[in-house]
Design a protein around this motif. Structure first.
Motif, PDB file in Angstrom:
ATOM      1  N   ARG A 150      95.792 -47.125  42.501  1.00  0.00           N
ATOM      2  CA  ARG A 150      94.835 -47.976  41.813  1.00  0.00           C
ATOM      3  C   ARG A 150      93.687 -48.243  42.794  1.00  0.00           C
ATOM      4  NH1 ARG A 150      97.478 -46.619  38.162  1.00  0.00           N
ATOM      5  NH2 ARG A 150      98.524 -47.883  36.566  1.00  0.00           N
ATOM      6  N   GLN A 191      98.400 -52.061  43.063  1.00  0.00           N
ATOM      7  CA  GLN A 191      98.997 -52.337  41.752  1.00  0.00           C
ATOM      8  C   GLN A 191      99.440 -53.786  41.615  1.00  0.00           C
ATOM      9  OE1 GLN A 191     101.690 -48.781  41.779  1.00  0.00           O
ATOM     10  NE2 GLN A 191     101.677 -49.131  39.572  1.00  0.00           N
ATOM     11  N   GLN A 217      96.315 -56.333  40.646  1.00  0.00           N
ATOM     12  CA  GLN A 217      95.335 -55.891  39.666  1.00  0.00           C
ATOM     13  C   GLN A 217      94.701 -57.022  38.858  1.00  0.00           C
ATOM     14  OE1 GLN A 217      94.155 -52.352  39.034  1.00  0.00           O
ATOM     15  NE2 GLN A 217      94.726 -52.819  41.139  1.00  0.00           N
ATOM     16  N   THR A 253      88.414 -51.986  42.827  1.00  0.00           N
ATOM     17  CA  THR A 253      87.608 -52.131  41.610  1.00  0.00           C
ATOM     18  C   THR A 253      86.233 -52.728  41.865  1.00  0.00           C
ATOM     19  OG1 THR A 253      88.659 -54.294  41.239  1.00  0.00           O
ATOM     20  CG2 THR A 253      89.638 -52.377  40.136  1.00  0.00           C
TER      21      THR A 253
END
Length: 342
Positions: free
Chosen positions: A176, A134, A137, A179
């Motif tokens: 999270r 987090q 990000q 990505t």
């Protein structure tokens, strides 16, 4: 088992339901076992991890967690995170067990006057490797494809379990997943020749980072030191093969420093030898117990060899491992087969 535990995946369900089983073992060893090391001066009142980066090689730092199990006393900080600060940017390795850890990790890196962070990597799918994402990000956070899938599938359960274990330290923490998919191979960053290897055994997708210039190898969850290895996603046979591969790398490339994700940073092969010793003993114990027809409750009461008795997270991790792995050995024994890998 309580209904709340039934909502968790297997790896977290075991953590949730074993408190009663573990208590007698903890009581029996309490008189003799030294307490787990606290994470460098955590302040539970201010929720301050007091993270203290320690330089271990040229432009390379590690932030060491407690050599222990998750608890409020250490803020669930049992992970070694690290960073490589080069002229071309800083690479962060693992983000810790909470949003708060990630924020304090970021501040600690800034205090070292490190160049701007350009990428963050998670070495596997377990919660203390990525629940601090987090705080990062705004930057690319990368992991192996299988790790990302695992983070997505199990992240919410990890959140819930660590909230249960560590309370206020987890405030505001939400999973999270990474990505960006990272691929194994060689690359250069600010004069550091880095090599990423995709191994397996601790999980199906274990990322190992080797820095050929600093002589540092970040071994992730494949190597534990002075602590019982965790096995919620383990394949013991493949894990032992991966340890052999890591040892070959250390010898072939003259690696000076090995960073386990859990336990003291060391020079040489001590952590590899400890992890291999435990896995071989565990594998043999489970196989022999199944052949003898012992039930699970009998196996968790077997004596642990003296050389392992005072490692951190003992006997909790042995109990968890039996619950996670022993049923497969029982099934194989009933079929008259041998478990070669779990």
């Amino acid at each position: 088992m309580k209904t709340g535990c039934n909502t968790l995946p297997a790896c977290c369900r075991v953590l949730c339901c074993l408190a009663a089983l573990q208590a007698p073992f903890d009581a029996a060893l309490a008189q003799d076992r030294p307490a787990g090391q606290p994470a460098a001066g955590v302040d539970a009142v201010r929720l301050d991890y007091r993270l203290a980066p320690r330089q271990i090689a040229a432009e390379t730092w590690v932030i060491e967690g407690a050599v222990d199990d998750f608890s409020r006393d250490n803020g669930c900080n049992i992970i070694n995170t690290g960073f490589i600060a080069t002229a071309a940017g800083t690479l962060v390795i693992n983000t810790g067990p909470s949003r708060l850890y990630g924020e304090q990790q970021r501040a600690a890196i800034q205090r070292q006057a490190a160049p701007a962070v350009t990428q963050v990597i998670n070495l596997n799918l377990h919660p203390d490797y990525f629940l601090g994402n987090q705080a990062w990000q705004d930057l690319p956070v990368a992991a192996l494809a299988g790790t990302i899938a695992g983070q997505r599938a199990e992240g919410k359960a990890y959140e819930d379990n660590l909230f249960r274990l560590c309370g206020d330290w987890m405030k505001g923490s939400e999973h999270r997943p990474a990505t960006q998919e990272i691929r194994p191979g060689k690359r250069e960053l600010g004069g550091h020749r880095l090599e990423l290897l995709h191994l397996s055994g601790h999980t199906a997708d274990d990322l190992v980072l080797l820095d050929h210039d600093s002589g540092v190898l970040f071994a992730g969850g494949l190597v534990f030191a002075d602590r019982v290895p965790t096995t919620p996603h383990a394949d013991l046979g493949r894990w032992l093969e991966s340890l052999e591969r890591i040892e070959q790398l250390v010898r072939a490339h003259g690696i000076k420093t090995l960073v386990p994700s859990h336990g003291p940073v060391s020079r040489g092969l001590a952590g590899i030898a400890q992890t291999r010793d435990w896995l071989q003993w565990l594998q043999a114990t489970l196989h022999e117990s199944a052949e003898r027809g012992l039930d699970l409750s009998e196996v968790i009461r077997l004596p642990v060899p003296a050389r392992f008795a005072f490692w951190a997270a003992q006997p909790a991790e042995f109990i968890r491992s039996v619950h996670q792995l022993y049923p497969a050995y029982e099934r194989q024994a009933l079929r008259g087969q041998t478990v070669t890998a779990q």
